[in-house]
Scaffold this active site. Structure first.
Site, mmCIF file in Angstrom:
data_model
loop_
_atom_site.group_PDB
_atom_site.id
_atom_site.type_symbol
_atom_site.label_atom_id
_atom_site.label_comp_id
_atom_site.label_asym_id
_atom_site.label_seq_id
_atom_site.Cartn_x
_atom_site.Cartn_y
_atom_site.Cartn_z
ATOM 1 N N LYS A 219 0.167 3.780 -2.652
ATOM 2 C CA LYS A 219 -0.934 4.613 -2.630
ATOM 3 C C LYS A 219 -0.408 5.888 -2.718
ATOM 4 C CE LYS A 219 -4.614 1.689 -0.346
ATOM 5 N NZ LYS A 219 -4.009 0.477 -0.435
ATOM 6 N N SER B 145 0.800 -1.279 0.021
ATOM 7 C CA SER B 145 0.023 -0.053 0.089
ATOM 8 C C SER B 145 0.956 1.257 -0.123
ATOM 9 C CB SER B 145 -0.928 -0.030 1.281
ATOM 10 O OG SER B 145 -1.874 -0.946 0.901
ATOM 11 N N SER C 6 -6.140 2.914 4.697
ATOM 12 C CA SER C 6 -5.457 2.097 3.537
ATOM 13 C C SER C 6 -6.579 1.525 2.925
ATOM 14 C CB SER C 6 -4.192 1.157 4.024
ATOM 15 O OG SER C 6 -3.515 0.915 2.960
#
Length: 401
Positions: free
Chosen positions: A97, A94, A152
């Site tokens: 991101k 993640s 997340s």
């Protein structure tokens, strides 16, 4: 006496016969001082395997870590202080991101409302982290971004990517953003960072993304938010940031001066983290990818060790690389917004600014025009003086009537 008076008049009036300088132009333009040149670094050093660092005598070496790859850099200058296998391509989880936010955040108004439909929540990978978005519920874009940064939430990424033009368009935009920033190790397949064949990044690229993100006030605010309320149907519930260095949760001590950024975990990537902190006017960015010892929270403790070492070594360490792309590849070469006080790192991707400041355009017009003005005036005065002398000599040689 007549000659002297005419010559003086010529000298006085001569310049007025030439084009005048614009009223706003200063009489003696001063060239702005050029920015202090950055320390010369060889970009190839960071492509070498192992730990790369250049320290003067008396400065401790960086800590020995279990992470497969890591990096410490100064967020303001972009100077890489030390790194280990900085360009090793690994699954980012993640932390990708961060790049998603760089690509999608500037084009979406935070106050824009959006009612989520069922089809927007299809395709989310099994076992994904979720913030809990519900269909037929209206959210503001700012709520969705908090779902991305704090929880997340891959569901929040799905909805925001749809608002950004779609999943495939967002992948292309993320890839283009990475390339514009000089991040050549990153291959985007799934914007949420979910494990996908061929999807990779590196400690170097993730630090580049974090540095660029901190320059955007919205990004900096979202990534530094420890707790928030997330709306539901008629009520709201609390969410917390999964970056333990920011919250101090789960037995991980909060890091002093932490500015946040993003952590991640997948079975393919292991634990990953890109974090930033500020101390004594200096902001550092660190990346830690896939520690192989120490348990689930080792990524935070190894990042803590890097930050502690970096703040102690940065004033004397010599750079081994730079997070800045080559000058000819820097996007948005026009200007750079000022560094946000909270982030301490230089602000804004996309339409909010470029990546690196450029010197003002050089204008030699006034500098060349002034000497030409004085030369022209002198020539005109000399010609006038010669003409006056000829007339006087002629008058003296002619008999009076």
């Amino acid at each position: 006496m007549i000659v002297s008076s005419l010559a003086a008049a010529a000298l006085y009036l001569g310049p007025s016969l030439l084009p005048a300088l614009p009223p706003s132009a200063p009489p003696f333009p001063v060239e702005p001082l050029p920015p202090r040149p950055a320390a010369a670094v060889d970009a190839s050093v960071l492509h070498r395997s192992g730990t790369q660092v250049r320290l003067p005598p008396g400065v401790a070496r960086p800590p020995v870590l279990s992470a497969r790859s890591w990096l410490v850099a100064d967020a303001r200058s972009g100077a890489v202080i030390a790194a280990h296998d900085a360009h090793k391509r690994l699954p980012p989880a993640s932390t990708l991101k961060v790049l998603f936010a760089l690509a999608a955040l500037p084009g979406l108004s935070p106050e824009r409302p959006h009612t989520v439909s069922r089809h927007e929540l299809t395709g989310i990978g099994d076992g994904s982290s979720l913030v809990g978005i519900q269909e037929e519920t209206t959210y503001r874009v700012a709520d969705l971004w908090r779902g991305v940064f704090l929880s997340s939430g891959n569901d929040a990424v799905r909805v925001l990517a749809g608002l950004n033009g779609g999943w495939a368009a967002t992948v292309r935009e993320m890839q283009a953003t990475a390339e514009a920033l000089g991040a050549r190790d990153t291959r985007v397949v799934s914007p949420d960072g979910y494990d996908a064949p061929g999807q990779v990044s590196s400690a170097y690229d993730l630090a580049v993304f974090a540095r660029a993100g901190l320059r955007d006030p919205d990004f900096a605010r979202y990534c530094a938010t420890p707790y928030a309320k997330f709306p539901a149907r008629g009520w709201s519930y609390g969410i917390r940031n999964t970056n333990r260095l920011l919250t101090g949760d789960d037995g991980v001590a909060r890091y002093p001066g932490i500015l946040g950024v993003k952590n991640g975990y997948t079975s393919g990537a292991g634990h990953t983290l890109v974090a930033a902190a500020r101390r004594d006017g200096r902001t550092l960015v660190v990346t830690v990818m896939n520690p192989r010892a120490g348990g689930a929270y080792a990524v935070y403790e190894e990042a803590r060790k890097l930050l502690d070492w970096g703040f102690a070594a940065a004033p004397r360490a010599h750079p081994v690389g730079s997070l800045l792309p080559p000058a000819k590849q820097r996007p948005g070469a026009s200007a750079v917004p000022a560094v946000p006080a909270a982030a301490g790192a230089p602000a804004a991707p996309k339409d909010r600014g470029g990546t690196a400041a450029t010197a003002p355009a050089r204008d030699d017009g006034p500098r060349l025009f002034l000497p030409l003005t004085f030369v022209g005036s002198a020539c005109l005065a000399a010609a006038t003086l010669w003409w006056v002398r000829r007339r006087v000599d002629t008058a003296l040689d002619t008999p009076m009537e």
